[in-house]
Design a protein around this motif. Structure first.
Motif, PDB file in Angstrom:
ATOM      1  N   SER A 232     -70.429  45.070 -51.276  1.00 49.38           N
ATOM      2  CA  SER A 232     -69.731  44.299 -52.316  1.00 49.38           C
ATOM      3  C   SER A 232     -70.665  43.281 -52.949  1.00 49.38           C
ATOM      4  O   SER A 232     -70.593  43.029 -54.155  1.00 49.38           O
ATOM      5  CB  SER A 232     -68.510  43.606 -51.716  1.00 49.38           C
ATOM      6  N   ILE A 245     -64.539  40.756 -53.310  1.00 46.44           N
ATOM      7  CA  ILE A 245     -64.557  39.687 -52.303  1.00 46.44           C
ATOM      8  C   ILE A 245     -65.670  39.962 -51.296  1.00 46.44           C
ATOM      9  O   ILE A 245     -65.811  41.089 -50.807  1.00 46.44           O
ATOM     10  CB  ILE A 245     -63.205  39.617 -51.568  1.00 46.44           C
ATOM     11  N   THR A 253     -63.674  44.821 -47.595  1.00 41.68           N
ATOM     12  CA  THR A 253     -63.214  45.659 -48.709  1.00 41.68           C
ATOM     13  C   THR A 253     -62.337  46.781 -48.173  1.00 41.68           C
ATOM     14  O   THR A 253     -62.718  47.466 -47.225  1.00 41.68           O
ATOM     15  CB  THR A 253     -64.425  46.261 -49.459  1.00 41.68           C
ATOM     16  N   ASP A 272     -67.410  50.313 -55.610  1.00 36.70           N
ATOM     17  CA  ASP A 272     -67.654  49.732 -54.282  1.00 36.70           C
ATOM     18  C   ASP A 272     -66.569  50.271 -53.354  1.00 36.70           C
ATOM     19  O   ASP A 272     -65.432  50.487 -53.768  1.00 36.70           O
ATOM     20  CB  ASP A 272     -67.565  48.201 -54.385  1.00 36.70           C
TER      21      ASP A 272
END
Ligand SMILES: Nc1nc2c(ncn2[C@@H]2O[C@H](COP(=O)(O)OP(=O)(O)OP(=O)(O)O)[C@@H](O)[C@H]2O)c(=O)[nH]1
Ligand SMILES: [Mg+2]
Length: 449
Positions: A232, A245, A253, A272
């Motif tokens: 991420s 995040i 994630t 992602d």
């Protein structure tokens, strides 16, 4: 060809300064004139603009400018009228309604461009390029769309067709006039080298089309790795935006997170994913399944490793399952040291956190997918998957022709494959398109185009 008169809105409906209502067909000028209060449009010259009002049953709808294009010098090669109205939701709608009341028909998506094609003003590759221009997000996309629109793709295909036709013609002479002594004796020995040289030309076009396709469609890129390696963080750094995040907790994630990056004219469609590991958490499990699916559909896999640690079994497994994909191994957390090396594998070392090494990663992506010389020299490239597919079909028929020739089949049998190849090429430009193909293609256009 004579068609009925169609009407459509050429601009986006919504609050804006202006809208354009477009009318095309033999009665376009006559019909608009019936609603127009101003000069008599029927006596106005082509490519002229007239000021006036659209009035229906005594009710003024709008103050407008009306542009007239007389056939064949118009977008559709028919009589075309473009009415510039004020913007907003209502006005253009009302003008269209009034025109339909007196005999126009609502245009289908892409119907204006379809008419330009059916009336012979443009070929299919040019029509498709118009759609590409509208969809272009980068200057390079615009560059190849412009190549298509100016007829460069059409010329390229027409040249291949001309070569093929001259070969077919030679065979025909031989079949029709076998008693002609001076007619070239068209033996398979002559067909084979000529067909082979055509295949070489097609291969050259196909090679360049790899770059074209990437420019047109972008690269579907999936970021994969075990939890906490910095996937991420890499997404955020590439996007220059805190989109996903990031925490030090493994399994942060869960779902797929998508973003687009313009990499010097090439669109990277980044995804992602959830860190891959064995877990009992139901939500995480679903996330991992999604990650694996996205990976299987990707054009490019960025496999992220944490190079401050030794390779784990999970890393090794991911290295194995991505082996046959186009992939880049990204060694993240370079700032913490680089203890990971993999034999015979290149590792692009970066720090997603400190934003270092990102330029190396970006140039690696470009190197894998595009030939920058082609873009720099403005070389003609096929970029549309449909065109590339048809060109591959044309090549396959040539291969079939050569195979038959080598087995000494009669030349008229070989000719069948050569004709098939010629037809596949024709489907690219629309010379030999079927009605179904034409309808599907134009239905993808936007309204009023
Ligand atoms: N030192 C250092 N830390 C990093 C780097 N990249 C990421 N991190 C840290 O590593 C931790 C995990 O980062 P994430 O980007 O959330 O990792 P992830 O791979 O997305 O993790 P999951 O979503 O759990 O699979 C965070 O604490 C980051 O700050 C880096 O280049 N250097
Ligand atoms: Mg993450």
């Amino acid at each position: 060809m004579i068609f009925d008169t169609i009407v459509g809105i050429a601009t986006l409906r919504g609050i804006s300064a202006l809208n354009v209502v477009r009318v095309s067909g033999s009665d376009a000028i006559v019909l608009v004139n019936r609603l127009f209060v101003g000069k008599n449009l029927e006596t106005q010259p082509t490519h002229s603009v007239s000021y006036g009002h659209i009035v229906d049953d005594g009710v003024t709808i709008d103050e407008v400018l009306v542009s007239i294009f007389r056939e064949p010098k118009s977008f559709t090669a028919e009589n075309v009228v473009e009415i510039s109205t004020h913007g907003g939701y209502l006005i253009a709608e009302k003008v269209i309604e009034s025109l339909i009341k007196i005999g126009c028909r609502m245009a289908e998506p892409g119907e204006f461009t379809k008419r330009a094609y059916l009336n012979g003003r443009i070929d299919l590759t040019q029509a498709e390029s118009i759609m590409d221009m509208v969809n272009a997000k980068t200057m390079t996309q615009l560059q190849i769309a412009n190549q298509g629109l100016s007829g460069e793709v059409r010329n390229l295909i027409n040249n291949l067709q001309a070569d093929l036709l001259s070969l077919i013609a030679k065979i025909e002479v031989n079949i029709d006039y076998p008693e002609y002594d001076d007619a070239i004796v068209m033996t398979n020995e002559i067909i084979i080298p000529e067909a082979s040289s055509l295949i070489e030309k097609i291969d050259d076009v196909l090679l360049k089309s790899n770059t074209g396709k990437v420019i047109r469609e972008g690269i579907k890129t999936v970021i994969i790795g075990r939890p906490n390696v910095g996937k991420s963080s890499l997404l955020n750094t590439l996007l220059r935006e805190e989109k996903a995040i990031v925490t030090e907790i493994s399994g942060t994630t869960r779902d797929l997170i998508e973003g687009e990056l313009n990499l010097g004219g090439i669109i990277l469609k980044l995804i992602d994913t959830a860190g891959i590991r064995t877990t009992e958490d139901i939500v995480e499990k679903i996330g991992i399944d999604r990650a694996k699916k996205a990976m299987s559909e990707a054009d490019l896999v960025l496999l992220v490793l944490d190079q401050s640690q030794k390779l784990t079994d999970a890393d090794k497994e991911l290295l194995e399952i991505t082996k046959h994909k186009t992939r880049i191994i990204v060694g993240n957390k370079n700032d913490l040291g680089s203890s990971v090396n993999i034999e015979d594998e290149k590792i692009i070392r970066i720090s997603a956190k400190n934003k270092t090494g990102i330029d190396l990663l970006e140039s690696e992506v470009k190197q894998l997918f595009i030939d920058e010389n082609l873009i720099g020299n403005n070389e003609t490239m096929l970029s549309n998957t449909r065109h590339i597919g048809k060109l591959k079909e044309a090549k396959q028929s040539l291969i079939d022709a050569i195979t038959s020739a080598k087995q000494n089949f009669p030349v008229d049998m070989v000719e069948i494959d050569l004709r098939k190849s010629w037809e596949s090429l024709g489907e690219i430009t629309g010379d030999s398109g079927t009605d179904a193909l034409i309808s599907t293609l134009f239905s993808k256009f936007c309204l009023g185009k």
